[in-house]
Design a protein around this motif. Structure first.
Motif, PDB file in Angstrom:
ATOM      1  N   VAL A   8      54.342 -24.708  57.354  1.00 33.28           N
ATOM      2  CA  VAL A   8      54.829 -24.247  56.059  1.00 33.28           C
ATOM      3  C   VAL A   8      55.254 -25.452  55.228  1.00 33.28           C
ATOM      4  O   VAL A   8      56.051 -26.279  55.680  1.00 33.28           O
ATOM      5  CB  VAL A   8      56.001 -23.255  56.216  1.00 33.28           C
ATOM      6  N   ILE A   9      54.718 -25.538  54.030  1.00 35.73           N
ATOM      7  CA  ILE A   9      55.074 -26.576  53.075  1.00 35.73           C
ATOM      8  C   ILE A   9      55.942 -25.925  52.001  1.00 35.73           C
ATOM      9  O   ILE A   9      55.544 -24.921  51.406  1.00 35.73           O
ATOM     10  CB  ILE A   9      53.829 -27.196  52.416  1.00 35.73           C
ATOM     11  N   THR A  10      57.127 -26.478  51.757  1.00 35.02           N
ATOM     12  CA  THR A  10      58.041 -25.913  50.770  1.00 35.02           C
ATOM     13  C   THR A  10      58.139 -26.828  49.562  1.00 35.02           C
ATOM     14  O   THR A  10      58.289 -28.042  49.700  1.00 35.02           O
ATOM     15  CB  THR A  10      59.444 -25.715  51.383  1.00 35.02           C
ATOM     16  N   ALA A  11      58.043 -26.222  48.381  1.00 33.44           N
ATOM     17  CA  ALA A  11      58.157 -26.980  47.138  1.00 33.44           C
ATOM     18  C   ALA A  11      58.979 -26.174  46.148  1.00 33.44           C
ATOM     19  O   ALA A  11      59.122 -24.957  46.277  1.00 33.44           O
ATOM     20  CB  ALA A  11      56.784 -27.293  46.560  1.00 33.44           C
ATOM     21  N   VAL A  12      59.527 -26.856  45.158  1.00 29.52           N
ATOM     22  CA  VAL A  12      60.355 -26.227  44.136  1.00 29.52           C
ATOM     23  C   VAL A  12      59.525 -26.028  42.880  1.00 29.52           C
ATOM     24  O   VAL A  12      58.782 -26.933  42.457  1.00 29.52           O
ATOM     25  CB  VAL A  12      61.599 -27.082  43.821  1.00 29.52           C
ATOM     26  N   ILE A 116      59.915 -22.249  45.991  1.00 30.41           N
ATOM     27  CA  ILE A 116      61.288 -21.826  45.749  1.00 30.41           C
ATOM     28  C   ILE A 116      61.572 -21.917  44.252  1.00 30.41           C
ATOM     29  O   ILE A 116      61.310 -22.942  43.625  1.00 30.41           O
ATOM     30  CB  ILE A 116      62.285 -22.702  46.532  1.00 30.41           C
ATOM     31  N   VAL A 117      62.101 -20.834  43.707  1.00 27.54           N
ATOM     32  CA  VAL A 117      62.491 -20.810  42.295  1.00 27.54           C
ATOM     33  C   VAL A 117      64.009 -20.909  42.227  1.00 27.54           C
ATOM     34  O   VAL A 117      64.708 -20.006  42.700  1.00 27.54           O
ATOM     35  CB  VAL A 117      62.014 -19.522  41.604  1.00 27.54           C
ATOM     36  N   PRO A 118      64.565 -21.986  41.682  1.00 27.62           N
ATOM     37  CA  PRO A 118      66.029 -22.114  41.618  1.00 27.62           C
ATOM     38  C   PRO A 118      66.638 -21.040  40.719  1.00 27.62           C
ATOM     39  O   PRO A 118      65.989 -20.562  39.776  1.00 27.62           O
ATOM     40  CB  PRO A 118      66.236 -23.508  41.022  1.00 27.62           C
ATOM     41  N   PRO A 119      67.888 -20.659  40.979  1.00 24.52           N
ATOM     42  CA  PRO A 119      68.555 -19.681  40.113  1.00 24.52           C
ATOM     43  C   PRO A 119      68.960 -20.303  38.786  1.00 24.52           C
ATOM     44  O   PRO A 119      68.969 -21.528  38.628  1.00 24.52           O
ATOM     45  CB  PRO A 119      69.788 -19.281  40.928  1.00 24.52           C
ATOM     46  N   HIS A 120      69.309 -19.445  37.827  1.00 24.99           N
ATOM     47  CA  HIS A 120      69.876 -19.924  36.571  1.00 24.99           C
ATOM     48  C   HIS A 120      71.332 -20.345  36.807  1.00 24.99           C
ATOM     49  O   HIS A 120      71.903 -20.103  37.880  1.00 24.99           O
ATOM     50  CB  HIS A 120      69.816 -18.827  35.511  1.00 24.99           C
ATOM     51  N   GLU A 121      71.917 -20.963  35.785  1.00 22.03           N
ATOM     52  CA  GLU A 121      73.325 -21.351  35.874  1.00 22.03           C
ATOM     53  C   GLU A 121      74.184 -20.099  36.098  1.00 22.03           C
ATOM     54  O   GLU A 121      73.978 -19.066  35.442  1.00 22.03           O
ATOM     55  CB  GLU A 121      73.777 -22.028  34.580  1.00 22.03           C
ATOM     56  N   PRO A 122      75.155 -20.147  37.016  1.00 19.80           N
ATOM     57  CA  PRO A 122      76.024 -18.983  37.221  1.00 19.80           C
ATOM     58  C   PRO A 122      76.925 -18.739  36.017  1.00 19.80           C
ATOM     59  O   PRO A 122      77.202 -19.660  35.238  1.00 19.80           O
ATOM     60  CB  PRO A 122      76.831 -19.365  38.465  1.00 19.80           C
ATOM     61  N   ILE A 123      77.359 -17.505  35.862  1.00 18.06           N
ATOM     62  CA  ILE A 123      78.240 -17.111  34.760  1.00 18.06           C
ATOM     63  C   ILE A 123      79.528 -16.564  35.356  1.00 18.06           C
ATOM     64  O   ILE A 123      79.503 -15.693  36.242  1.00 18.06           O
ATOM     65  CB  ILE A 123      77.578 -16.034  33.884  1.00 18.06           C
TER      66      ILE A 123
END
Length: 236
Positions: A8-12, A116-123
């Protein structure tokens, strides 16, 4: 090929991904003539390297038209690698490189690309849904406060945690019906030591990128402490 044997190759998302064609010896040693890359859910190769007329370094590269600006087969490294630029979630999937050899049987080497999709800034919000930032308050000393942190987006869902400075306070989060990841923090009877203390909400779903963070600081009204000798006295 059983899943447990597929590397498995992981990328952002938005960054580069590198998928090796894990050929054990340099390509020249076994006389490779063609190398073809496939995505397993499509019948035709997405990239072809033709080395039938000369050495690998002089091979002819043929990426498919719709991906020619985004992929390149780097044969100057060992093992050679298929490089994706600015990967998207749609690039995730199973890939294989087929190595046609002049003196040996054809090799099929498979890999799985995970994006992997990073999350948005938390609120950060109060219990009424009002967004909070920076220095907030003033709150009365001894009050009990509730803060809510929501993180949207991200694949997989991020962990959402509360911190006071460098100390972890709360790592109990849940996914709401609207798809937000939420962590609710309750501060019971805030003290003078909470004055301008920094409370942070951190959202992260990978150690490949910096976690997303939002912070608040508490401003407060401190209780006035009367000397004991004044207790019981009446003032006119």
């Amino acid at each position: 090929m059983p899943d447990q044997y597929i590397p498995v190759i992981t990328a952002v998302a938005g960054e580069n991904a590198v998928i090796p064609c894990n050929f054990t010896t340099p390509l020249e040693d076994d006389g490779a003539s063609l190398i073809l890359w496939y995505r397993l859910d499509t019948p035709n190769p997405i990239y072809t390297l033709d080395i039938r007329s000369g050495p690998v370094s002089q091979g002819r590269h043929f990426p498919i038209t719709e991906m020619e600006e985004r992929i390149y087969f780097n044969v100057s490294v060992h093992p050679p690698t298929l490089v994706f630029s600015s990967v998207t979630p749609e690039d995730a999937g199973d890939y294989k490189c087929r190595v046609d050899l002049r003196r040996s049987r054809t090799l099929i080497l498979q890999s799985r690309l995970k994006i992997i999709v990073p999350p948005h800034e938390p609120i950060i919000m109060d219990e009424y849904g009002q967004r909070l930032r920076g220095v907030i308050g003033k709150y009365d000393e001894g009050s009990t406060l509730t803060f809510i942190c929501d993180a949207d987006g991200g694949d997989p869902h991020p962990s959402v945690t509360w911190w006071r400075g460098d100390t972890l306070l709360d790592d109990d989060y849940n996914v709401t019906t609207k798809g937000f990841v939420r962590n609710k923090l309750t501060l019971n009877e805030i003290r003078r030591s909470d004055l301008l203390a920094q409370y942070s909400c951190i959202a992260s779903n990978t150690n490949l990128t910096e976690a997303k963070k939002e912070s608040i600081q508490l401003d407060m009204n401190r209780k006035i402490l009367f000397p004991q000798y004044l207790c019981g006295l009446k003032f006119l």
